[in-house]
Motif scaffolding. Structure first.
Motif, PDB file in Angstrom:
ATOM      1  N   SER A 100       6.348 -10.410  -4.492  1.00  0.00           N
ATOM      2  CA  SER A 100       5.611  -9.724  -5.369  1.00  0.00           C
ATOM      3  C   SER A 100       6.015 -10.057  -6.984  1.00  0.00           C
ATOM      4  CB  SER A 100       6.160  -8.411  -5.607  1.00  0.00           C
ATOM      5  OG  SER A 100       7.456  -8.280  -6.190  1.00  0.00           O
ATOM      6  N   SER A 143       5.364  -7.473   2.536  1.00  0.00           N
ATOM      7  CA  SER A 143       5.232  -6.233   1.709  1.00  0.00           C
ATOM      8  C   SER A 143       5.925  -5.253   2.673  1.00  0.00           C
ATOM      9  CB  SER A 143       3.852  -5.885   1.414  1.00  0.00           C
ATOM     10  OG  SER A 143       3.272  -5.927   2.835  1.00  0.00           O
ATOM     11  N   GLY A 147       2.241  -3.361   3.691  1.00  0.00           N
ATOM     12  CA  GLY A 147       0.807  -3.592   2.668  1.00  0.00           C
ATOM     13  C   GLY A 147      -0.368  -3.434   3.120  1.00  0.00           C
ATOM     14  N   ARG A 149      -3.109  -5.297   0.956  1.00  0.00           N
ATOM     15  CA  ARG A 149      -3.954  -5.945  -0.093  1.00  0.00           C
ATOM     16  C   ARG A 149      -3.754  -7.289   0.168  1.00  0.00           C
ATOM     17  NH1 ARG A 149      -2.363  -5.280  -6.637  1.00  0.00           N
ATOM     18  NH2 ARG A 149      -4.414  -6.099  -7.211  1.00  0.00           N
ATOM     19  N   HIS A 163      -1.084  -9.440   2.153  1.00  0.00           N
ATOM     20  CA  HIS A 163      -0.257  -8.475   2.463  1.00  0.00           C
ATOM     21  C   HIS A 163      -0.906  -7.387   3.640  1.00  0.00           C
ATOM     22  CE1 HIS A 163       2.399  -9.894  -0.499  1.00  0.00           C
ATOM     23  NE2 HIS A 163       1.546  -9.633  -1.500  1.00  0.00           N
ATOM     24  N   TRP A 240       1.219  -3.548  -3.407  1.00  0.00           N
ATOM     25  CA  TRP A 240       0.996  -3.736  -2.151  1.00  0.00           C
ATOM     26  C   TRP A 240       0.053  -2.784  -1.397  1.00  0.00           C
ATOM     27  CZ3 TRP A 240       6.856  -4.000  -1.463  1.00  0.00           C
ATOM     28  CH2 TRP A 240       7.555  -5.168  -1.671  1.00  0.00           C
TER      29      TRP A 240
END
Length: 363
Positions: A100, A143, A147, A149, A163, A240
């Motif tokens: 991240s 993630s 997640g 994304r 992610h 995320w």
């Protein structure tokens, strides 16, 4: 790219590089209905393995590249199952860092054939899950297995960071439900990023197995965060795209103290058919320094009060196993660690058998 097997050996070598209440009512009668309405089930029933191959007592289920399950750098995702003819099921979610704007150490390849250690070892005599059927969920999305994304990190107009944790987790749990549709009970376990993964996976597992008792084993992902910084968690949720896991009606689920404890308590309010074991070193160096950047003493100062809050909210449903030290993860790498003379494998056995000896222990 790093192989996840190398990460598993890291704590053994002493080089810790792994891992870069005010609540509202639920919507509907079923547990976690509000989260379902917010869309966390959107990938259940969507993906099927392209190939399932038996090898070494396991079946490896592989998914293709593209819009579905995917590792963080674009590699294919795979997971595995082991059928031992048991009525009981262990779903194990692997860890391996996170990626991240705050930290960038994460496993980026899925290996469904890792050595079976600790609670995953079917040949280990003191393993209370020795005979369980197994679903192994590798980690490679960066993630925390949740997640959804894709990002263009180099600005060339093409996504290069994926992610896809929710895709991967949903696909793996669909395989679990198809392979083992009616277990007598489920142990949902994970370490490090997989410990956090158990938090996000629980509502999905409950949806697929609505009446099955679940025992959650959260090893080194217990929800301690940056004290007094709720913005830290909120930014990760946004980055995320996992905000749907936090119920809109729960004003305190990300409270001012910055920790996830109130959300964990909310989960227990929703569902009375699961229990949770929380496992952590007092000053886990990977979490305290690599990720949270708060130092071991501040991590330790937050740890026990947060765990005690859960125990007080639902006595008998949450217990903790807390050895002193700075190591990271136990259930695979240090299964015979003792606290107050109690062996971890025995302690987990007490949990699964409902014994009075399942009590919190700490050094």
């Amino acid at each position: 790219m790093k192989n996840i097997g190398k990460f598993l050996l890291v704590p053994m070598l002493g080089v810790l590089l792994a891992a870069c209440s005010d609540t509202g009512d639920s919507v509907g009668d079923e547990p976690f209905a509000e989260l379902y309405a917010q869309g966390i089930l959107r990938y259940l029933g969507v993906y099927s393995p392209m190939l399932s191959e038996a090898a070494n007592g396991r079946v490896v289920h592989s998914f293709g590249e593209g819009e579905g399950p995917l590792c963080m750098e674009g590699g294919a995702y795979s997971m595995s199952t082991r059928d031992q003819g048991s009525e009981d099921l262990l779903i194990f979610i692997e860890g391996g860092g996170a990626w991240s704007s705050f930290f960038c150490v994460a496993i980026t390849e899925a290996d469904p054939n890792l050595p079976e250690l600790g609670i995953r070892d079917p040949a280990r005599d003191n393993n209370p899950m020795q005979s369980f059927n197994q679903v192994y969920v590798p980690y490679c999305d960066g993630s925390l297995n949740a997640g959804d994304r894709d990002l263009d990190t180099d600005g060339d107009g093409r996504d290069d960071r994926f992610h896809r944790g929710l895709h991967n987790l949903s696909a793996a749990l669909d395989v679990a439900a198809g392979t083992f549709p009616a277990p007598r009970r489920i142990v949902l376990a994970g370490n490090s990023g997989g410990g956090f993964g158990t938090i996000f996976a629980l509502p999905l597992v409950r949806y697929l197995y609505p009446d099955t008792p679940i025992d959650v084993i959260n090893d080194s992902g217990v929800g301690v965060s940056r004290p007094g910084e709720p913005a830290f968690i909120r930014q990760l949720l946004r980055e995320w795209n996992i905000e749907a896991f936090i119920p809109a009606s729960c004003a305190n689920c990300i409270p001012a103290d910055g920790h996830l404890t109130d959300y964990l308590v909310w989960q227990m309010e929703q569902d009375d058919n699961f229990r949770r074991a929380m496992i952590s070193y007092t000053q886990d160096d990977v979490l305290a320094n690599t990720f949270l950047d708060i130092g071991g003493p501040d991590f330790e100062a937050a740890l026990l009060p947060e765990l005690q809050q859960q125990e007080q909210a639902f006595p008998g449903r949450t217990r903790s196993f807390i050895p002193a030290g700075t190591n990271h993860t136990l259930v695979q790498l240090e299964p015979d660690r003792t606290v107050q003379g109690v062996n971890l494998m025995d302690w987990l056995g007490f949990m699964l058998s409902g014994a009075d000896e399942w009590v919190s222990v700490a050094e």
